[in-house]
Enzyme design. Structure first.
Site, PDB file in Angstrom:
ATOM      1  N   LYS A  52       0.839  -1.206   0.000  1.00  0.00           N
ATOM      2  CA  LYS A  52       0.000   0.000   0.000  1.00  0.00           C
ATOM      3  C   LYS A  52       0.872   1.254   0.000  1.00  0.00           C
ATOM      4  O   LYS A  52       0.629   2.201  -0.733  1.00  0.00           O
ATOM      5  CB  LYS A  52      -0.957  -0.008   1.216  1.00  0.00           C
ATOM      6  CG  LYS A  52      -2.074  -1.041   1.071  1.00  0.00           C
ATOM      7  CD  LYS A  52      -2.874  -1.243   2.365  1.00  0.00           C
ATOM      8  CE  LYS A  52      -3.839  -2.423   2.191  1.00  0.00           C
ATOM      9  NZ  LYS A  52      -4.612  -2.749   3.384  1.00  0.00           N
ATOM     10  N   GLN A  96      -4.512  -1.685   9.678  1.00  0.00           N
ATOM     11  CA  GLN A  96      -4.536  -2.987   9.013  1.00  0.00           C
ATOM     12  C   GLN A  96      -5.186  -4.039   9.915  1.00  0.00           C
ATOM     13  O   GLN A  96      -4.863  -4.150  11.096  1.00  0.00           O
ATOM     14  CB  GLN A  96      -3.109  -3.402   8.628  1.00  0.00           C
ATOM     15  CG  GLN A  96      -3.013  -4.674   7.821  1.00  0.00           C
ATOM     16  CD  GLN A  96      -3.575  -4.571   6.396  1.00  0.00           C
ATOM     17  OE1 GLN A  96      -3.704  -3.490   5.844  1.00  0.00           O
ATOM     18  NE2 GLN A  96      -3.900  -5.706   5.811  1.00  0.00           N
ATOM     19  N   ASP A 119     -10.943   3.186   4.900  1.00  0.00           N
ATOM     20  CA  ASP A 119     -11.477   1.834   4.702  1.00  0.00           C
ATOM     21  C   ASP A 119     -13.000   1.812   4.661  1.00  0.00           C
ATOM     22  O   ASP A 119     -13.594   0.779   4.345  1.00  0.00           O
ATOM     23  CB  ASP A 119     -11.049   0.948   5.879  1.00  0.00           C
ATOM     24  CG  ASP A 119      -9.835   0.110   5.568  1.00  0.00           C
ATOM     25  OD1 ASP A 119      -9.685  -0.295   4.412  1.00  0.00           O
ATOM     26  OD2 ASP A 119      -9.049  -0.135   6.495  1.00  0.00           O
TER      27      ASP A 119
HETATM   28  N1  GUN Z   1      -6.923  -6.648   5.902  1.00  0.00           N
HETATM   29  C1  GUN Z   1      -7.176  -7.265   4.720  1.00  0.00           C
HETATM   30  N2  GUN Z   1      -7.747  -6.397   3.859  1.00  0.00           N
HETATM   31  C2  GUN Z   1      -7.840  -5.218   4.500  1.00  0.00           C
HETATM   32  C3  GUN Z   1      -8.336  -3.936   4.118  1.00  0.00           C
HETATM   33  O1  GUN Z   1      -8.839  -3.709   3.001  1.00  0.00           O
HETATM   34  N3  GUN Z   1      -8.271  -2.973   5.084  1.00  0.00           N
HETATM   35  C4  GUN Z   1      -7.764  -3.207   6.323  1.00  0.00           C
HETATM   36  N4  GUN Z   1      -7.752  -2.205   7.183  1.00  0.00           N
HETATM   37  N5  GUN Z   1      -7.288  -4.379   6.695  1.00  0.00           N
HETATM   38  C5  GUN Z   1      -7.333  -5.375   5.779  1.00  0.00           C
END
Ligand code: GUN
Length: 287
Positions: A52, A96, A119
């Site tokens: 990311k 995450q 998110d």
């Molecule tokens: N863990 C797996 N996919 C995601 C996501 O899209 N956002 C977050 N915050 N954690 C994740």
């Protein structure tokens, strides 16, 4: 049958964003800023967070990783979130998931300023997605799925869309997003009885359960569009919940389109994260 190329669309989205960001940096004197919070040492999460950051930096965004040890207390994590909430130079915050077991995920998500909740997991954004408002921050994978359907000019309105999975990150918000785009939506999950009866009615089938080989050709409706969100590793090879090398020839005869794994929905999640970050930044700089 069309194999929907998510990698190509993600690349296109990122190159358009890079141009828009360069223009905005000139105009507003600052770049969009995304803050990533990683708690613990799960290698998959660390890889995702690293990817990311790389993607954000590549298009001219600022991006920091706050890497906290596994034993970080909930209070310490809340303090960091409070600090990021208050920092006017921060546009977007992503914690995450999953978090270590001693930390309550809902408490953490609720503590993020919903205007920075990139998110789209905060109850305010979940709620906004369920209203006629256009202000919701849409979770990244659902936004990526919508972008793919739109790019392929696949009509959603009036279609029967069956979503398998009801997670907060994918299944639930995807179902809501399809409803908002005027599909008739059925949500299936682990307690659903007679799954094939329902999947055979799906004009758009979205599978997000994380179970390889869940769906076979005989469970599809003629002409169905299949969006495979599953990413499963089998003998070191990535396969979807639907898409795998064995079943594709039979699926090809019945479905009209499918997202492959890898290279379908996966790359769209990061592209949508960057779009969400840029959208929040624009709300902040264009007053
Ligand atoms: N863990 C797996 N996919 C995601 C996501 O899209 N956002 C977050 N915050 N954690 C994740």
């Amino acid at each position: 049958m069309k194999i929907i190329n998510g990698s190509a669309l993600a690349k296109k989205i990122k190159s358009i964003l890079a141009i828009d960001i360069a223009f905005c940096v000139e105009k507003y004197n600052r770049a969009p800023k995304l803050e990533l919070v990683l708690v613990g040492d799960d290698p998959h999460s660390a890889t995702h967070v690293g990817n990311k950051k790389k993607a954000a930096n590549a298009i001219g965004m600022e991006c920091d990783i706050h890497s906290l040890p596994c034993h970080t207390s909930q209070t310490e994590l809340l303090e960091l979130i409070d600090q990021l909430n208050k920092d006017a130079s921060v546009d977007a915050i992503l914690v995450q998931l999953p978090l270590p077991k001693h930390i309550d995920t809902n408490t953490i998500i609720n503590a993020i300023d919903y205007r920075k909740d990139v998110d789209g997991l905060h109850p305010m954004n979940v709620g906004l997605l369920c209203t006629s408002s256009d202000d919701a921050i849409i979770p990244c994978t659902p936004r990526g799925i919508l972008s793919l359907l739109q790019e392929e000019q696949i009509e959603i309105s009036g279609k029967h869309c069956v979503v398998i999975g009801r997670s907060n990150l994918v299944g639930n918000p995807t179902a809501r997003l399809m409803l908002k785009n005027n599909a008739s939506v059925t949500i299936c999950h682990s307690k659903t009885r007679d799954l094939p009866y329902l999947t055979r009615q799906a004009e758009i089938l979205i599978v997000a359960i994380g179970c390889p080989n869940l769906i076979h050709a005989d469970m599809l409706k003629e002409g169905a569009v299949v969006i495979d969100v599953g990413i499963n590793s089998i003998d070191g090879k990535l396969v979807g919940d639907v898409y795998n090398s064995i079943d594709v020839p039979s699926i090809e005869k019945i479905a009209s389109a499918i997202t492959p794994v890898p290279g379908g929905v996966g790359p769209m999640t990061i592209a949508s994260l960057l779009q969400n970050t840029f959208d929040i930044y624009k709300r902040n700089v264009v007053k």
